[in-house]
Design an enzyme around this catalytic site. Structure first.
Site, short mmCIF file in Angstrom:
data_model
loop_
_atom_site.label_atom_id
_atom_site.label_comp_id
_atom_site.label_asym_id
_atom_site.label_seq_id
_atom_site.Cartn_x
_atom_site.Cartn_y
_atom_site.Cartn_z
N ARG A 180 22.02 -3.64 3.91
CA ARG A 180 22.95 -3.06 2.92
C ARG A 180 24.41 -3.15 3.33
O ARG A 180 25.29 -3.26 2.50
CB ARG A 180 22.59 -1.59 2.67
CG ARG A 180 21.28 -1.41 1.91
CD ARG A 180 21.01 0.06 1.71
NE ARG A 180 19.65 0.29 1.22
CZ ARG A 180 18.94 1.39 1.47
NH1 ARG A 180 19.46 2.36 2.20
NH2 ARG A 180 17.72 1.51 0.97
N ASN A 188 12.93 8.92 -7.70
CA ASN A 188 13.37 8.18 -6.51
C ASN A 188 12.53 6.94 -6.24
O ASN A 188 13.04 5.92 -5.76
CB ASN A 188 13.34 9.09 -5.28
CG ASN A 188 12.02 9.80 -5.07
OD1 ASN A 188 11.56 10.54 -5.94
ND2 ASN A 188 11.38 9.58 -3.94
N HIS A 231 14.54 13.02 -7.27
CA HIS A 231 15.64 13.65 -6.53
C HIS A 231 16.64 14.19 -7.55
O HIS A 231 16.83 13.62 -8.63
CB HIS A 231 16.40 12.62 -5.68
CG HIS A 231 15.61 12.03 -4.55
ND1 HIS A 231 14.43 12.55 -4.08
CD2 HIS A 231 15.87 10.95 -3.76
CE1 HIS A 231 13.99 11.81 -3.06
NE2 HIS A 231 14.85 10.83 -2.86
N GLN A 266 16.32 16.36 -2.36
CA GLN A 266 15.47 15.17 -2.32
C GLN A 266 14.01 15.49 -2.01
O GLN A 266 13.70 16.13 -1.00
CB GLN A 266 16.04 14.19 -1.28
CG GLN A 266 17.46 13.75 -1.63
CD GLN A 266 18.05 12.70 -0.70
OE1 GLN A 266 19.20 12.82 -0.29
NE2 GLN A 266 17.29 11.68 -0.36
N THR A 302 0.83 -1.21 0.00
CA THR A 302 0.00 0.00 0.00
C THR A 302 0.86 1.26 0.00
O THR A 302 0.34 2.36 -0.10
CB THR A 302 -0.89 0.03 1.27
OG1 THR A 302 -0.01 -0.20 2.39
CG2 THR A 302 -1.96 -1.02 1.23
N ARG A 316 16.53 17.91 2.07
CA ARG A 316 15.13 17.66 1.70
C ARG A 316 14.55 18.96 1.13
O ARG A 316 14.73 20.03 1.73
CB ARG A 316 14.34 17.24 2.95
CG ARG A 316 12.93 16.84 2.67
CD ARG A 316 12.81 15.52 1.96
NE ARG A 316 13.09 14.40 2.83
CZ ARG A 316 13.32 13.16 2.40
NH1 ARG A 316 13.32 12.89 1.10
NH2 ARG A 316 13.58 12.18 3.25
N CYS A 330 17.86 5.36 -2.57
CA CYS A 330 17.47 5.99 -3.85
C CYS A 330 18.53 6.98 -4.35
O CYS A 330 18.84 7.04 -5.56
CB CYS A 330 16.13 6.69 -3.71
SG CYS A 330 15.93 7.59 -2.17
N SER A 337 -4.36 -2.19 6.94
CA SER A 337 -4.80 -2.15 5.53
C SER A 337 -5.71 -3.31 5.15
O SER A 337 -6.05 -3.48 3.98
CB SER A 337 -3.58 -2.13 4.60
OG SER A 337 -2.87 -0.94 4.77
N1 NAP Z 1 10.01 6.46 -1.03
C1 NAP Z 1 11.20 6.32 -1.64
O1 NAP Z 1 11.62 7.15 -2.49
C2 NAP Z 1 12.07 5.15 -1.34
C3 NAP Z 1 13.20 4.95 -2.14
C4 NAP Z 1 14.05 3.89 -1.86
C5 NAP Z 1 13.76 3.04 -0.80
N2 NAP Z 1 12.65 3.27 -0.04
C6 NAP Z 1 12.39 2.34 1.05
O2 NAP Z 1 11.22 1.59 0.74
C7 NAP Z 1 10.52 1.27 1.94
C8 NAP Z 1 9.07 1.77 1.82
O3 NAP Z 1 9.08 3.15 1.63
P1 NAP Z 1 7.79 3.94 1.14
O4 NAP Z 1 8.31 5.26 0.74
O5 NAP Z 1 7.00 3.14 0.18
O6 NAP Z 1 6.96 4.09 2.51
P2 NAP Z 1 5.39 4.24 2.72
O7 NAP Z 1 4.74 4.91 1.59
O8 NAP Z 1 5.27 4.85 4.07
O9 NAP Z 1 4.88 2.72 2.78
C9 NAP Z 1 5.23 1.86 3.81
C10 NAP Z 1 4.63 0.49 3.56
O10 NAP Z 1 5.06 -0.39 4.60
C11 NAP Z 1 3.92 -1.06 5.11
N3 NAP Z 1 4.07 -1.41 6.52
C12 NAP Z 1 4.34 -0.59 7.55
N4 NAP Z 1 4.33 -1.29 8.72
C13 NAP Z 1 4.03 -2.57 8.39
C14 NAP Z 1 3.84 -3.77 9.14
N5 NAP Z 1 3.95 -3.77 10.46
N6 NAP Z 1 3.54 -4.90 8.46
C15 NAP Z 1 3.42 -4.89 7.13
N7 NAP Z 1 3.57 -3.79 6.35
C16 NAP Z 1 3.87 -2.65 6.99
C17 NAP Z 1 2.81 -0.05 4.97
O11 NAP Z 1 1.56 -0.72 5.06
P3 NAP Z 1 0.27 0.04 5.70
O12 NAP Z 1 -0.24 0.96 4.62
O13 NAP Z 1 -0.67 -1.08 5.97
O14 NAP Z 1 0.76 0.75 6.91
C18 NAP Z 1 3.11 0.48 3.57
O15 NAP Z 1 2.61 -0.41 2.61
C19 NAP Z 1 11.33 1.90 3.07
O16 NAP Z 1 12.22 0.93 3.55
C20 NAP Z 1 12.10 3.00 2.39
O17 NAP Z 1 13.29 3.33 3.05
C21 NAP Z 1 11.81 4.30 -0.29
#
Ligand code: NAP
Length: 338
Positions: A102, A318, A245, A159, A12, A238, A132, A41
């Site tokens: 990592r 990103n 980014h 970013q 999600t 940021r 990213c 969710s």
């Molecule tokens: N955003 C970026 O540009 C980016 C780039 C590179 C890497 N990342 C990495 O990718 C990961 C996700 O980032 P995001 O930006 O997509 O964050 P996000 O939009 O906040 O999404 C987080 C996701 O994790 C799920 N989640 C949280 N707690 C959970 C639990 N206890 N059990 C199962 N699922 C859970 C959430 O589900 P719910 O909706 O149910 O809470 C949601 O689907 C992070 O590790 C981040 O560092 C992000």
């Protein structure tokens, strides 16, 4: 063609959603798609190939009930540390977007077009996707390293808020609309107000004055380029934009650089786009890269003081290039036998 049972953990989220649309767009060989998220969710679904697939709350039982071949993790490092081994012990190949693994020397940290070869010699069932901002930096550095040898690298990042997930996007939207209506705002996700502001901090600070994102970029770049000795310094900032980014990159090389040869290498690179004609106002902006898989490079120039110093401006999406696309490319590389 062999089909795979594919799980997206964090389906999600902003990266999870990108995974699901890219799996469809790239016609990834999916047999069953299992979208996992948190309990909250439950009742939601994802759209995949015109089907609605229910979100599965992540738990030991919900994982054990299914046979999963490939698991794309995008739910943060706490969940990755808790659950990645559960998936990998059941035989799944785990590709994790968080920082959880990592630094682990047995876990490959991969940008396929830069160091995809490390996958060949690895037995690890967990592969780490870099940060990213590292992913978009290293293809350019690899060209410079191979052609001229890198002496030092200095980077500043710009970013977007989507780097902090869905919550980051909501916080910027909310602050902008409140400020326009004359209301006050209180930062929650970001350490300071992000609307109409710049914040020179991503993640917590270490005692030496560097912040988490800076240290990640420094360590990951050294690992990916196999250059532990690389002199690299980074400042991460940021900015109040939504997607993509940007980075200003200054490199010092061991040998004299040929700027036209660098341009040519970028032009021919399958994962990079050159947009570099300042007289025609041609350079990449965040908008050019949003929704794209490639790294965009422009503003290439040599220092007037030395033929061994080059500056560049590097932009990428990103969420896509910096997360989901890179992870899917890793899986595709492994499926194709490296
Ligand atoms: N955003 C970026 O540009 C980016 C780039 C590179 C890497 N990342 C990495 O990718 C990961 C996700 O980032 P995001 O930006 O997509 O964050 P996000 O939009 O906040 O999404 C987080 C996701 O994790 C799920 N989640 C949280 N707690 C959970 C639990 N206890 N059990 C199962 N699922 C859970 C959430 O589900 P719910 O909706 O149910 O809470 C949601 O689907 C992070 O590790 C981040 O560092 C992000």
């Amino acid at each position: 063609m062999k089909l795979f049972n594919v799980a997206v953990i964090g389906a999600t989220g902003i990266v999870g959603q990108e995974f699901i649309s890219l799996l469809e767009q790239r016609d990834f060989p999916v047999d069953n798609l299992y979208p996992f998220a948190s309990e909250k969710s439950m009742g939601l679904f994802v759209q995949y190939k015109k089907k609605e697939i229910d979100i599965i709350p992540l738990s030991l039982e919900s994982v054990n009930e299914r046979k999963i071949d490939i698991a794309f993790f995008s739910a943060g490092s706490i969940i990755a540390k808790e659950m990645a081994q559960v998936f990998s012990k059941k035989g799944a190949l785990v590709i994790d977007n968080s920082s959880a693994f990592r630094k682990d020397k047995d876990v490959p940290l991969v940008v396929p077009e830069v160091n995809g070869g490390v996958l060949k010699n690895s037995k690890s069932r967990i592969i780490a996707n870099p940060n990213c901002s590292t992913i978009q930096l290293v293809p350019f550095l690899k060209i410079m390293e191979e052609s001229y040898g890198l002496k030092s690298v200095f980077v500043s990042t710009y970013q977007s808020v989507s780097g902090a997930g869905r919550g980051g996007i909501e916080e910027l939207k909310d602050q902008v609309s409140k400020l326009f209506s004359g209301k006050s705002v209180k930062p929650e996700i970001f350490p300071q107000r992000i609307a109409f502001n710049l914040i020179p901090q991503i993640g917590h600070f270490y005692p030496d004055g560097y912040c988490e994102e800076e240290v990640k970029m420094i360590n990951e770049t050294k690992k990916i380029l196999s250059r532990d000795d690389l002199d690299i310094d980074v400042t991460t900032v940021r900015v109040p934009t939504f997607f993509s980014h940007a980075e200003t990159v200054f490199v010092e090389t061991k040998k004299v650089c040929d700027l036209n040869a660098v341009r040519e290498k970028i032009e021919k690179h399958p994962e990079m786009v050159l947009m570099d004609d300042p007289q025609e106002l041609l350079y990449p902006t965040l908008i050019d890269s949003s929704g794209k898989n490639e790294v965009f490079v422009g503003r290439l120039r040599k220092s007037s003081k030395s033929d061994k110093r080059i500056s560049a401006w590097i932009v990428a999406d990103n969420v896509r290039k910096g997360a989901a696309y890179n992870a899917i490319k890793i899986a595709e590389t492994i499926i194709q036998g490296v």
